[in-house]
Design a protein around this motif. Sequence first.
Motif, PDB file in Angstrom:
ATOM      1  N   ASP A 245      42.627 -64.679  58.917  1.00 14.37           N
ATOM      2  CA  ASP A 245      41.542 -64.113  59.724  1.00 14.37           C
ATOM      3  C   ASP A 245      40.352 -65.067  59.792  1.00 14.37           C
ATOM      4  O   ASP A 245      39.745 -65.259  60.859  1.00 14.37           O
ATOM      5  CB  ASP A 245      41.096 -62.772  59.133  1.00 14.37           C
ATOM      6  CG  ASP A 245      42.156 -61.690  59.274  1.00 14.37           C
ATOM      7  OD1 ASP A 245      43.076 -61.864  60.104  1.00 14.37           O
ATOM      8  OD2 ASP A 245      42.064 -60.679  58.555  1.00 14.37           O
ATOM      9  N   TYR A 246      40.017 -65.646  58.654  1.00 14.18           N
ATOM     10  CA  TYR A 246      38.858 -66.545  58.574  1.00 14.18           C
ATOM     11  C   TYR A 246      39.088 -67.807  59.406  1.00 14.18           C
ATOM     12  O   TYR A 246      38.209 -68.239  60.172  1.00 14.18           O
ATOM     13  CB  TYR A 246      38.611 -66.894  57.100  1.00 14.18           C
ATOM     14  CG  TYR A 246      37.335 -67.660  56.831  1.00 14.18           C
ATOM     15  CD1 TYR A 246      36.133 -67.276  57.402  1.00 14.18           C
ATOM     16  CD2 TYR A 246      37.344 -68.744  55.966  1.00 14.18           C
ATOM     17  CE1 TYR A 246      34.957 -67.962  57.134  1.00 14.18           C
ATOM     18  CE2 TYR A 246      36.177 -69.441  55.694  1.00 14.18           C
ATOM     19  CZ  TYR A 246      34.983 -69.051  56.271  1.00 14.18           C
ATOM     20  OH  TYR A 246      33.830 -69.733  56.005  1.00 14.18           O
ATOM     21  N   ILE A 247      40.267 -68.385  59.278  1.00 13.21           N
ATOM     22  CA  ILE A 247      40.600 -69.597  60.040  1.00 13.21           C
ATOM     23  C   ILE A 247      40.595 -69.310  61.535  1.00 13.21           C
ATOM     24  O   ILE A 247      40.122 -70.131  62.336  1.00 13.21           O
ATOM     25  CB  ILE A 247      41.954 -70.164  59.577  1.00 13.21           C
ATOM     26  CG1 ILE A 247      41.829 -70.734  58.154  1.00 13.21           C
ATOM     27  CG2 ILE A 247      42.463 -71.247  60.530  1.00 13.21           C
ATOM     28  CD1 ILE A 247      43.154 -71.026  57.478  1.00 13.21           C
ATOM     29  N   ASN A 248      41.091 -68.148  61.926  1.00 17.96           N
ATOM     30  CA  ASN A 248      41.065 -67.773  63.345  1.00 17.96           C
ATOM     31  C   ASN A 248      39.634 -67.700  63.870  1.00 17.96           C
ATOM     32  O   ASN A 248      39.342 -68.141  64.992  1.00 17.96           O
ATOM     33  CB  ASN A 248      41.772 -66.435  63.555  1.00 17.96           C
ATOM     34  CG  ASN A 248      43.277 -66.547  63.435  1.00 17.96           C
ATOM     35  OD1 ASN A 248      43.837 -67.640  63.550  1.00 17.96           O
ATOM     36  ND2 ASN A 248      43.948 -65.433  63.198  1.00 17.96           N
ATOM     37  N   LYS A 254      34.926 -73.016  66.950  1.00 14.60           N
ATOM     38  CA  LYS A 254      35.096 -74.418  67.358  1.00 14.60           C
ATOM     39  C   LYS A 254      35.387 -74.513  68.865  1.00 14.60           C
ATOM     40  O   LYS A 254      34.834 -75.376  69.562  1.00 14.60           O
ATOM     41  CB  LYS A 254      36.226 -75.051  66.556  1.00 14.60           C
ATOM     42  CG  LYS A 254      36.547 -76.503  66.887  1.00 14.60           C
ATOM     43  CD  LYS A 254      37.566 -77.048  65.890  1.00 14.60           C
ATOM     44  CE  LYS A 254      37.960 -78.484  66.224  1.00 14.60           C
ATOM     45  NZ  LYS A 254      38.924 -78.538  67.333  1.00 14.60           N
ATOM     46  N   GLU A 255      36.242 -73.636  69.352  1.00 18.41           N
ATOM     47  CA  GLU A 255      36.572 -73.644  70.784  1.00 18.41           C
ATOM     48  C   GLU A 255      35.350 -73.330  71.643  1.00 18.41           C
ATOM     49  O   GLU A 255      35.145 -73.939  72.706  1.00 18.41           O
ATOM     50  CB  GLU A 255      37.687 -72.634  71.058  1.00 18.41           C
ATOM     51  CG  GLU A 255      39.039 -73.066  70.480  1.00 18.41           C
ATOM     52  CD  GLU A 255      40.076 -71.956  70.512  1.00 18.41           C
ATOM     53  OE1 GLU A 255      39.724 -70.833  70.963  1.00 18.41           O
ATOM     54  OE2 GLU A 255      41.213 -72.198  70.072  1.00 18.41           O
ATOM     55  N   ASN A 261      29.877 -73.077  75.178  1.00 18.38           N
ATOM     56  CA  ASN A 261      29.601 -71.665  75.425  1.00 18.38           C
ATOM     57  C   ASN A 261      28.648 -71.134  74.355  1.00 18.38           C
ATOM     58  O   ASN A 261      29.016 -70.316  73.502  1.00 18.38           O
ATOM     59  CB  ASN A 261      30.907 -70.871  75.441  1.00 18.38           C
ATOM     60  CG  ASN A 261      30.723 -69.467  75.980  1.00 18.38           C
ATOM     61  OD1 ASN A 261      29.609 -68.988  76.137  1.00 18.38           O
ATOM     62  ND2 ASN A 261      31.828 -68.803  76.272  1.00 18.38           N
ATOM     63  N   PHE A 262      27.419 -71.606  74.406  1.00 15.81           N
ATOM     64  CA  PHE A 262      26.474 -71.255  73.354  1.00 15.81           C
ATOM     65  C   PHE A 262      25.909 -69.844  73.518  1.00 15.81           C
ATOM     66  O   PHE A 262      25.408 -69.267  72.548  1.00 15.81           O
ATOM     67  CB  PHE A 262      25.357 -72.299  73.285  1.00 15.81           C
ATOM     68  CG  PHE A 262      25.849 -73.619  72.784  1.00 15.81           C
ATOM     69  CD1 PHE A 262      26.037 -73.824  71.425  1.00 15.81           C
ATOM     70  CD2 PHE A 262      26.178 -74.639  73.657  1.00 15.81           C
ATOM     71  CE1 PHE A 262      26.521 -75.030  70.940  1.00 15.81           C
ATOM     72  CE2 PHE A 262      26.663 -75.853  73.187  1.00 15.81           C
ATOM     73  CZ  PHE A 262      26.842 -76.041  71.824  1.00 15.81           C
ATOM     74  N   SER A 263      26.010 -69.279  74.686  1.00 21.51           N
ATOM     75  CA  SER A 263      25.604 -67.883  74.844  1.00 21.51           C
ATOM     76  C   SER A 263      26.539 -66.959  74.071  1.00 21.51           C
ATOM     77  O   SER A 263      26.094 -65.997  73.440  1.00 21.51           O
ATOM     78  CB  SER A 263      25.577 -67.495  76.325  1.00 21.51           C
ATOM     79  OG  SER A 263      26.869 -67.620  76.906  1.00 21.51           O
TER      80      SER A 263
END
Length: 283
Positions: A245-248, A254-255, A261-263
């Motif tokens: 879950d954490y890695i996801n 990161k994506e 997509n800073f909003s």
Amino acid sequence: MKNIYMIGIGLIGGSFAIDIKNHNPEVVIHGISRKDETLNKALELNLIDKKATLDDLENADLVIVSIPVDATVKLLPTILDKISDKTLVVDAGSTKEEICKVVEHHKRRRNFLACHPIAGTENSGPTAAISGLYVGKTNIICEVEKTTFKLQEKALELFRAIGMRIRYMDPVSHDKHIAYVSHLSHISAFMLGKTVIDEEKNERDIFDMAGSGFRSTVRLAKSSPAMWTPIFKQNKDNVINTLTDYINNLQHFKELMEQDNFSEIFNKMENTNYIKQILNGIK
């Protein structure tokens, strides 16, 4: 309970010893450890009154087991073999399922109370023991119905005297939940520390540039690997689920960064700010 035997006299056991002695000065605290230097230091710090061995447990009113969880699994049946029928044994392990299973058919299962005090620091050993560690902290008790009622009462009286709150939970649920709120935090700290050490070769730069955010986040990486490796091993399946879950979540973050997509990053962080409302209830 006049004769208390501490098996393991580090942060957890030593802090129990201090608080129990503060509330019951007449109690005699006996220390048991595989390392004689640990017992000598515990005597020097007045954490214990006497040294002892497992063969002395027949004289115990209370035995507190605060050693790594793999050692607890191995030693707990022997401890129950050696005590009297009136002795109470409690453990302080951060996992509960394997510990409960190993004694589920023991003839003195009713003498054992499975506990997990949610308290601690990143330090270890007798010198890490502190007064008041357990004030306001939660002690999770598992399978309370399997412990003799009179011994339950004695345990609860002691825990409440040193300021603990009590919560009951089954071992499977305990190990699942604690993987998220404790075990994952330690893995994150260790891996954050590793990432910085791998990339920042100049130790002076780390020391000079590390702000309070880094220091507080990586604090748990100072914890004892000898204690935490067995915890991760015993709770492997739950820990792997939490890591997935954490890695996801990290991968998604990161994506979003890659997409500028800073909003949405703002929205994710703002929604996560709700954790403040949850933690504000914790003293």
